[in-house]
Design a protein around this motif. Sequence first.
Motif, PDB file in Angstrom:
ATOM      1  N   ALA A 189       0.835  -1.199   0.000  1.00 51.25           N
ATOM      2  CA  ALA A 189       0.000   0.000   0.000  1.00 51.25           C
ATOM      3  C   ALA A 189       0.872   1.253   0.000  1.00 51.25           C
ATOM      4  O   ALA A 189       0.592   2.212  -0.732  1.00 51.25           O
ATOM      5  N   GLU A 190       1.917   1.228   0.789  1.00 52.47           N
ATOM      6  CA  GLU A 190       2.805   2.394   0.903  1.00 52.47           C
ATOM      7  C   GLU A 190       3.461   2.761  -0.426  1.00 52.47           C
ATOM      8  O   GLU A 190       3.634   3.934  -0.746  1.00 52.47           O
ATOM      9  N   ILE A 191       3.792   1.751  -1.229  1.00 53.02           N
ATOM     10  CA  ILE A 191       4.459   2.029  -2.505  1.00 53.02           C
ATOM     11  C   ILE A 191       3.485   2.046  -3.690  1.00 53.02           C
ATOM     12  O   ILE A 191       3.895   2.109  -4.841  1.00 53.02           O
ATOM     13  N   GLY A 192       2.187   1.979  -3.393  1.00 57.98           N
ATOM     14  CA  GLY A 192       1.184   2.068  -4.449  1.00 57.98           C
ATOM     15  C   GLY A 192       1.048   0.828  -5.308  1.00 57.98           C
ATOM     16  O   GLY A 192       0.592   0.902  -6.447  1.00 57.98           O
ATOM     17  N   LYS A 193       1.385  -0.332  -4.772  1.00 55.75           N
ATOM     18  CA  LYS A 193       1.329  -1.578  -5.544  1.00 55.75           C
ATOM     19  C   LYS A 193       0.312  -2.579  -5.000  1.00 55.75           C
ATOM     20  O   LYS A 193       0.250  -3.714  -5.459  1.00 55.75           O
ATOM     21  N   LEU A 194      -0.504  -2.172  -4.019  1.00 59.69           N
ATOM     22  CA  LEU A 194      -1.520  -3.073  -3.466  1.00 59.69           C
ATOM     23  C   LEU A 194      -2.682  -3.163  -4.433  1.00 59.69           C
ATOM     24  O   LEU A 194      -3.219  -2.148  -4.872  1.00 59.69           O
ATOM     25  N   GLY A 195      -3.067  -4.396  -4.788  1.00 62.40           N
ATOM     26  CA  GLY A 195      -4.224  -4.611  -5.642  1.00 62.40           C
ATOM     27  C   GLY A 195      -5.471  -4.730  -4.809  1.00 62.40           C
ATOM     28  O   GLY A 195      -6.181  -3.769  -4.565  1.00 62.40           O
ATOM     29  N   MET A 196      -5.714  -5.912  -4.284  1.00 66.67           N
ATOM     30  CA  MET A 196      -6.901  -6.123  -3.470  1.00 66.67           C
ATOM     31  C   MET A 196      -6.558  -7.059  -2.328  1.00 66.67           C
ATOM     32  O   MET A 196      -5.485  -7.653  -2.291  1.00 66.67           O
ATOM     33  N   GLU A 197      -7.502  -7.172  -1.394  1.00 67.93           N
ATOM     34  CA  GLU A 197      -7.351  -8.035  -0.226  1.00 67.93           C
ATOM     35  C   GLU A 197      -8.591  -8.899  -0.167  1.00 67.93           C
ATOM     36  O   GLU A 197      -9.696  -8.385  -0.345  1.00 67.93           O
ATOM     37  N   GLU A 198      -8.410 -10.205   0.064  1.00 68.83           N
ATOM     38  CA  GLU A 198      -9.583 -11.086   0.099  1.00 68.83           C
ATOM     39  C   GLU A 198      -9.452 -12.118   1.200  1.00 68.83           C
ATOM     40  O   GLU A 198      -8.358 -12.590   1.500  1.00 68.83           O
ATOM     41  N   ASP A 199     -10.610 -12.463   1.749  1.00 73.12           N
ATOM     42  CA  ASP A 199     -10.727 -13.579   2.673  1.00 73.12           C
ATOM     43  C   ASP A 199     -11.346 -14.712   1.873  1.00 73.12           C
ATOM     44  O   ASP A 199     -12.522 -14.674   1.536  1.00 73.12           O
ATOM     45  N   HIS A 200     -10.541 -15.706   1.528  1.00 75.26           N
ATOM     46  CA  HIS A 200     -11.009 -16.827   0.721  1.00 75.26           C
ATOM     47  C   HIS A 200     -11.576 -17.957   1.578  1.00 75.26           C
ATOM     48  O   HIS A 200     -11.848 -19.040   1.071  1.00 75.26           O
ATOM     49  N   GLY A 201     -11.730 -17.724   2.868  1.00 73.50           N
ATOM     50  CA  GLY A 201     -12.214 -18.773   3.760  1.00 73.50           C
ATOM     51  C   GLY A 201     -11.070 -19.650   4.215  1.00 73.50           C
ATOM     52  O   GLY A 201     -10.668 -19.619   5.360  1.00 73.50           O
ATOM     53  N   ALA A 202     -10.520 -20.433   3.292  1.00 71.26           N
ATOM     54  CA  ALA A 202      -9.399 -21.321   3.620  1.00 71.26           C
ATOM     55  C   ALA A 202      -8.114 -20.541   3.844  1.00 71.26           C
ATOM     56  O   ALA A 202      -7.223 -21.015   4.541  1.00 71.26           O
ATOM     57  N   HIS A 203      -8.021 -19.354   3.257  1.00 74.61           N
ATOM     58  CA  HIS A 203      -6.832 -18.530   3.447  1.00 74.61           C
ATOM     59  C   HIS A 203      -7.157 -17.056   3.250  1.00 74.61           C
ATOM     60  O   HIS A 203      -8.186 -16.704   2.690  1.00 74.61           O
ATOM     61  N   LYS A 204      -6.258 -16.232   3.748  1.00 78.59           N
ATOM     62  CA  LYS A 204      -6.369 -14.778   3.637  1.00 78.59           C
ATOM     63  C   LYS A 204      -5.319 -14.330   2.636  1.00 78.59           C
ATOM     64  O   LYS A 204      -4.180 -14.815   2.652  1.00 78.59           O
ATOM     65  N   SER A 205      -5.670 -13.375   1.756  1.00 82.20           N
ATOM     66  CA  SER A 205      -4.760 -13.004   0.673  1.00 82.20           C
ATOM     67  C   SER A 205      -4.711 -11.508   0.434  1.00 82.20           C
ATOM     68  O   SER A 205      -5.717 -10.814   0.574  1.00 82.20           O
ATOM     69  N   VAL A 206      -3.523 -11.067   0.028  1.00 84.29           N
ATOM     70  CA  VAL A 206      -3.356  -9.734  -0.532  1.00 84.29           C
ATOM     71  C   VAL A 206      -2.736  -9.923  -1.913  1.00 84.29           C
ATOM     72  O   VAL A 206      -1.978 -10.869  -2.152  1.00 84.29           O
ATOM     73  N   TYR A 207      -3.107  -9.032  -2.827  1.00 83.31           N
ATOM     74  CA  TYR A 207      -2.616  -9.101  -4.200  1.00 83.31           C
ATOM     75  C   TYR A 207      -1.886  -7.806  -4.513  1.00 83.31           C
ATOM     76  O   TYR A 207      -2.285  -6.730  -4.059  1.00 83.31           O
ATOM     77  N   GLY A 208      -0.841  -7.930  -5.303  1.00 80.46           N
ATOM     78  CA  GLY A 208      -0.096  -6.755  -5.709  1.00 80.46           C
ATOM     79  C   GLY A 208       0.468  -6.940  -7.096  1.00 80.46           C
ATOM     80  O   GLY A 208       0.328  -8.006  -7.710  1.00 80.46           O
ATOM     81  N   HIS A 209       1.095  -5.882  -7.582  1.00 80.93           N
ATOM     82  CA  HIS A 209       1.726  -5.907  -8.896  1.00 80.93           C
ATOM     83  C   HIS A 209       3.199  -5.588  -8.754  1.00 80.93           C
ATOM     84  O   HIS A 209       3.576  -4.714  -7.965  1.00 80.93           O
ATOM     85  N   ASP A 210       4.023  -6.287  -9.520  1.00 80.98           N
ATOM     86  CA  ASP A 210       5.444  -5.966  -9.543  1.00 80.98           C
ATOM     87  C   ASP A 210       5.659  -4.746 -10.443  1.00 80.98           C
ATOM     88  O   ASP A 210       4.698  -4.221 -11.014  1.00 80.98           O
ATOM     89  N   PRO A 211       6.904  -4.282 -10.595  1.00 81.38           N
ATOM     90  CA  PRO A 211       7.134  -3.083 -11.408  1.00 81.38           C
ATOM     91  C   PRO A 211       6.694  -3.205 -12.869  1.00 81.38           C
ATOM     92  O   PRO A 211       6.429  -2.196 -13.522  1.00 81.38           O
ATOM     93  N   ASP A 212       6.587  -4.436 -13.390  1.00 75.49           N
ATOM     94  CA  ASP A 212       6.128  -4.630 -14.761  1.00 75.49           C
ATOM     95  C   ASP A 212       4.633  -4.858 -14.846  1.00 75.49           C
ATOM     96  O   ASP A 212       4.100  -5.131 -15.926  1.00 75.49           O
ATOM     97  N   GLY A 213       3.926  -4.787 -13.723  1.00 76.26           N
ATOM     98  CA  GLY A 213       2.486  -4.976 -13.719  1.00 76.26           C
ATOM     99  C   GLY A 213       2.046  -6.417 -13.574  1.00 76.26           C
ATOM    100  O   GLY A 213       0.864  -6.710 -13.663  1.00 76.26           O
ATOM    101  N   LEU A 214       2.992  -7.342 -13.343  1.00 79.50           N
ATOM    102  CA  LEU A 214       2.623  -8.748 -13.163  1.00 79.50           C
ATOM    103  C   LEU A 214       1.960  -8.935 -11.803  1.00 79.50           C
ATOM    104  O   LEU A 214       2.426  -8.417 -10.790  1.00 79.50           O
ATOM    105  N   LEU A 215       0.875  -9.671 -11.803  1.00 76.68           N
ATOM    106  CA  LEU A 215       0.087  -9.882 -10.595  1.00 76.68           C
ATOM    107  C   LEU A 215       0.689 -11.001  -9.755  1.00 76.68           C
ATOM    108  O   LEU A 215       1.099 -12.041 -10.275  1.00 76.68           O
ATOM    109  N   PHE A 216       0.715 -10.784  -8.436  1.00 75.59           N
ATOM    110  CA  PHE A 216       1.087 -11.841  -7.503  1.00 75.59           C
ATOM    111  C   PHE A 216       0.175 -11.781  -6.293  1.00 75.59           C
ATOM    112  O   PHE A 216      -0.482 -10.774  -6.041  1.00 75.59           O
TER     113      PHE A 216
END
Length: 162
Positions: A106-133
């Motif tokens: 979030a601080e560097i402006g690369k946070l995508g979304m945050e989700e509670d998938h039930g079985a696990h908790k996740s945050v998504y972001g993008h690397d400098p080339d825009g690849l999702l992780f």
Amino acid sequence: MGIKRLNHAVLYVSDVAGSAAFYRDVLGFRPKGGAVSERAVFAQAAHSDNDHDLALFQRNLGQQRSGPFSPRGETPDPRQPAAGLYHLAWEVDTIHELKRIRDQLAEIGKLGMEEDHGAHKSVYGHDPDGLLFEVCWFPPAGNADASGDGRLDWDKELARFG
């Protein structure tokens, strides 16, 4: 602590059933719950106890985005490739580490979304080339909760597991 391991890979494919058969027959991935749909399949490696090691998504359903991640029904960009990597997911050991990574993204402006998938908790972001992780944390056995709406409530989860 940092990243523990690669948890799963997600590919978008042109034929979910055909790809699921390939990964099953050639590499031994078994569809979770035995189910294969036209839109997606989640699969486990032959000797894995992981929730899923591989997911196959039908291409151009709106979930694969090279720009800001927003998978809720948008029209996909016609330049999206026919098949390829959707995202990789790394696993961390604690919810505190997940929150630390979330805050840094979030601080560097690369946070995508945050989700509670039930079985696990996740945050998504993008690397400098825009690849999702994705970075994910799995609660201790027996503590999964799939009753929510998918939003990750940090106050609730930190109080529960912190």
